[in-house]
Design an enzyme around this catalytic site. Structure first.
Site, PDB file in Angstrom:
ATOM      1  N   HIS A  72       0.810  -1.206   0.000  1.00 35.61           N
ATOM      2  CA  HIS A  72       0.000   0.000   0.000  1.00 35.61           C
ATOM      3  C   HIS A  72       0.846   1.260   0.000  1.00 35.61           C
ATOM      4  O   HIS A  72       1.933   1.289   0.570  1.00 35.61           O
ATOM      5  CB  HIS A  72      -0.916   0.008   1.225  1.00 35.61           C
ATOM      6  CG  HIS A  72      -2.009  -1.005   1.135  1.00 35.61           C
ATOM      7  ND1 HIS A  72      -3.065  -0.875   0.264  1.00 35.61           N
ATOM      8  CD2 HIS A  72      -2.196  -2.178   1.779  1.00 35.61           C
ATOM      9  CE1 HIS A  72      -3.862  -1.911   0.391  1.00 35.61           C
ATOM     10  NE2 HIS A  72      -3.357  -2.721   1.301  1.00 35.61           N
ATOM     11  N   SER A 126       7.206   3.279   8.841  1.00 35.39           N
ATOM     12  CA  SER A 126       7.122   2.099   7.998  1.00 35.39           C
ATOM     13  C   SER A 126       5.677   1.768   7.695  1.00 35.39           C
ATOM     14  O   SER A 126       4.759   2.339   8.256  1.00 35.39           O
ATOM     15  CB  SER A 126       7.775   0.923   8.697  1.00 35.39           C
ATOM     16  OG  SER A 126       6.957   0.474   9.751  1.00 35.39           O
ATOM     17  N   LYS A 127       5.522   0.844   6.754  1.00 37.55           N
ATOM     18  CA  LYS A 127       4.161   0.453   6.397  1.00 37.55           C
ATOM     19  C   LYS A 127       3.550  -0.437   7.471  1.00 37.55           C
ATOM     20  O   LYS A 127       2.366  -0.606   7.551  1.00 37.55           O
ATOM     21  CB  LYS A 127       4.192  -0.303   5.070  1.00 37.55           C
ATOM     22  CG  LYS A 127       4.667   0.566   3.921  1.00 37.55           C
ATOM     23  CD  LYS A 127       4.618  -0.178   2.617  1.00 37.55           C
ATOM     24  CE  LYS A 127       5.147   0.695   1.499  1.00 37.55           C
ATOM     25  NZ  LYS A 127       4.962   0.091   0.189  1.00 37.55           N
ATOM     26  N   ARG A 128       4.412  -1.007   8.254  1.00 37.05           N
ATOM     27  CA  ARG A 128       3.925  -1.877   9.308  1.00 37.05           C
ATOM     28  C   ARG A 128       3.286  -1.078  10.428  1.00 37.05           C
ATOM     29  O   ARG A 128       3.738   0.009  10.756  1.00 37.05           O
ATOM     30  CB  ARG A 128       5.091  -2.675   9.889  1.00 37.05           C
ATOM     31  CG  ARG A 128       5.291  -3.967   9.199  1.00 37.05           C
ATOM     32  CD  ARG A 128       6.355  -4.785   9.873  1.00 37.05           C
ATOM     33  NE  ARG A 128       7.018  -5.628   8.906  1.00 37.05           N
ATOM     34  CZ  ARG A 128       6.424  -6.580   8.204  1.00 37.05           C
ATOM     35  NH1 ARG A 128       5.143  -6.814   8.374  1.00 37.05           N
ATOM     36  NH2 ARG A 128       7.085  -7.291   7.334  1.00 37.05           N
ATOM     37  N   HIS A 178       2.170   4.600   1.200  1.00 31.60           N
ATOM     38  CA  HIS A 178       2.163   5.233   2.513  1.00 31.60           C
ATOM     39  C   HIS A 178       2.434   6.723   2.393  1.00 31.60           C
ATOM     40  O   HIS A 178       2.723   7.232   1.317  1.00 31.60           O
ATOM     41  CB  HIS A 178       3.117   4.537   3.487  1.00 31.60           C
ATOM     42  CG  HIS A 178       4.564   4.659   3.107  1.00 31.60           C
ATOM     43  ND1 HIS A 178       5.452   5.426   3.801  1.00 31.60           N
ATOM     44  CD2 HIS A 178       5.241   4.093   2.096  1.00 31.60           C
ATOM     45  CE1 HIS A 178       6.633   5.344   3.230  1.00 31.60           C
ATOM     46  NE2 HIS A 178       6.545   4.540   2.202  1.00 31.60           N
TER      47      HIS A 178
END
Length: 510
Positions: free
Chosen positions: A20, A259-261, A22
């Site tokens: 995705h 981060s994407k996390r 970000h």
RNA sequence: GCCCCCAUCGUCUAGAGGACUAGGACUCAGGCCUUUCAAGCCUGCAACAGGGGUUCGAAUCCCCUUGGGGGUACCA
């Protein structure tokens, strides 16, 4: 404005479809877009899908919808084509291969037959010995015989850049000036992988040249490999685009790249993906305003500005090279400002999908009764995000017997006891039964008058009624709430509340 | 470890040698307004990382230290 006084500005946003989109990526795209619009240049979308293993088919949608959401339309791209099509790197394989071969012929690159296993062992050994890890250039010095034997045996190979062993490479970053790096610090980076696809280093340099990119805006994480890119561009004899390494966006703790996390900071989960901001009810205009002011500053004395104003003032040179954390609270504040600036009808349109989902009521149903038209103007200044609306008005969308009066203080007026509160509610009900028309304004006047007449403070009078109709201590302004609910429903709820108080009283005295 | 980048209130930032008693915004605290909650208005708390230089003069220039970030893949 133009590059070198001649070339029209061409900038590109070149994400890789590995997940995705970000906010960091969106900010890069935003600055690209701003620069293109300011200069009358072109904003190009290019997909860098040269990593087969990390490719995520869903990410294309995320990318496209994220950019569109913010209003960053591109002039050339995979979906709309353009003079340099295709704009998807996996569809441009042939050109990278040719270019890589060209560098081999020129002696600026070489074939490497090392297996991934050998590389891993080598690194392991280097690490164990406490030495710097990096390719040992084993294949750079292969004899012609060794080389042709590998070819004859069909050993898989990659093409690596032959970095000069000595000297320094200098490149320029618009924000940081000249940066000098010793060549011995550089690696013989892989240009073309064994699967025939290029690495970023090759693909991006080739495409930037072919697509006549004048300014490269990219994350600061690319700063370290910029010398390699300079070497590649030089090897081809091309001109270097203007490099602008954008500061990374830090997570709210100020530590580490966002981060994407999902990450928790201070016990709260923070948003990082564009669609999460979308789903939380941030307005695109607010996000645009917000993001423009992270890493760049519109005006120290003007926090709110339009897209046009931003385009007018934007400048690459003024970008702050220091990494920044996102000021999430400021986003909420800004978003609230933008929500309040909406017309009630625009807000209603924006709110419909959120309310429908959260209230479990279809959009057509929401539109058909008039409740929202009364309620939305009064909750407008109370919400900072679209997803906060439902909790303000959910009581208006349940059956009257679903309202709970469990909190004993709910129906008790200030400085009143239960009996007096019940009386107050009965008084209110009588008023509401007669009032005509059943509008907030008229009801308000009637209540005021009655409060004066019986000598009760407004707060003491209105509080129990608020509790009775909403089951909440905090609700939208009372009289609009009553109007939205309607006479019958309101009287029913007050009736329930009175009954509840009487029951309580009976239990206590009995 | 090594290389590179960065450094102003808690956060986003203004500041490009004298206009700095370091400005704005968010957050937070207090007040006004008020039917709850908001919104609005007012007030307040709060920063030049440290040390050396250069200069008549440094938040601004240089160096060192410290801190933070990024990189160190046949990922981008």
């Amino acid at each position: 404005m133009s590059y070198n006084g001649m070339r029209p500005v061409r900038v590109r946003f070149a994400p890789s479809p590995t997940g995705h989109l970000h906010l960091g990526g969106l900010r890069t795209a935003l600055f690209d877009w701003l620069w293109a619009r300011k200069t009358g240049g072109k904003f190009i979308l290019r997909i860098e899908d040269t990593d087969r293993r990390r490719f995520d088919p869903e990410s294309m949608d995320s990318l496209v919808s994220g950019l569109r959401w913010l209003g960053l339309e591109w002039d050339e791209g995979p979906d709309i084509g353009g003079p340099c099509a295709p704009y998807v790197q996996s569809q441009r394989q042939q050109i990278y291969k040719e270019k890589a071969e060209e560098l081999v012929k020129r002696g600026a690159a070489y074939r490497c037959y090392c297996t991934p296993e050998r590389l891993a062992d080598m690194r392991e050994e280097q690490r164990r010995a406490g030495r710097r890890t990096g390719y040992d250039r084993h294949c750079r010095n292969l004899s012609d015989e060794e080389r042709s034997r590998c070819e004859a045996e069909g050993v898989p190979s990659v093409i690596r850049l032959a970095v000069p062993l000595e000297g320094v490479t200098v490149f320029s970053d618009l924000l940081r000036g000249d940066i000098e790096v010793e060549n011995r610090q550089l690696q013989d980076e892989v240009l073309l992988k064994a699967d025939g696809l290029p690495t970023y280093h090759l693909a991006a340099m080739v495409d930037d040249n072919v697509m006549e990119i004048t300014h490269v805006l990219r994350g600061e994480e690319w700063l370290a490999t910029a010398p390699v890119h300079r070497l590649i561009v030089d090897a081809f004899g091309w001109e270097m685009p203007v490099l602008v390494h954008l500061p990374v966006i830090l997570d709210p703790s100020g530590k580490g790249k966002m981060s994407k996390r999902k990450k928790m900071v201070a016990g709260k989960e923070f948003l990082a993906l564009v669609h999460e901001f979308q789903d939380s009810g941030y307005l695109p205009d607010a996000m645009f305003n917000f993001l423009t002011n992270v890493g760049w500053n519109f005006d120290p004395d003007q926090e709110v500005f339009s897209r046009e104003e931003a385009i007018e003032r934007f400048s690459l040179e003024e970008i702050n090279p220091a990494a920044a954390a996102l000021p999430y609270e400021k986003l909420d504040w800004l978003n609230g400002l933008y929500i309040r600036a909406l017309t009630p009808s625009a807000l209603k349109t924006a709110l419909l999908p959120f309310l429908s989902r959260q209230l479990g009521v279809s959009e057509t149903e929401l539109v058909s009764d008039g409740k929202l038209d009364v309620l939305i103007p009064v909750i407008q200044e109370r919400i900072k995000r679209l997803d906060e609306a439902a909790e303000w008005i959910d009581w208006a969308y349940v059956k009257s017997d679903a309202i709970s009066y469990d909190d004993p203080k709910l129906l008790i007026g200030r400085k009143l006891d239960a009996g007096q509160s019940a009386d107050i509610l009965r008084t209110g009900a009588r008023l509401l039964a007669e009032v005509e028309p059943f509008s907030a304004e008229v009801i308000h006047a009637a209540f005021r008058e009655k409060a004066d007449e019986i000598g009760v403070k407004a707060g003491s009078f209105f509080g129990p009624v608020r509790g009775a109709i909403s089951g909440k201590k905090v609700s939208p302004p009372l009289f609009e709430s009553i109007e939205a609910l309607g006479r019958i429903e309101t009287l029913q709820r007050i009736g329930h509340a009175v009954a509840f108080l009487e029951e309580q009283g009976a239990l206590e005295s009995g």
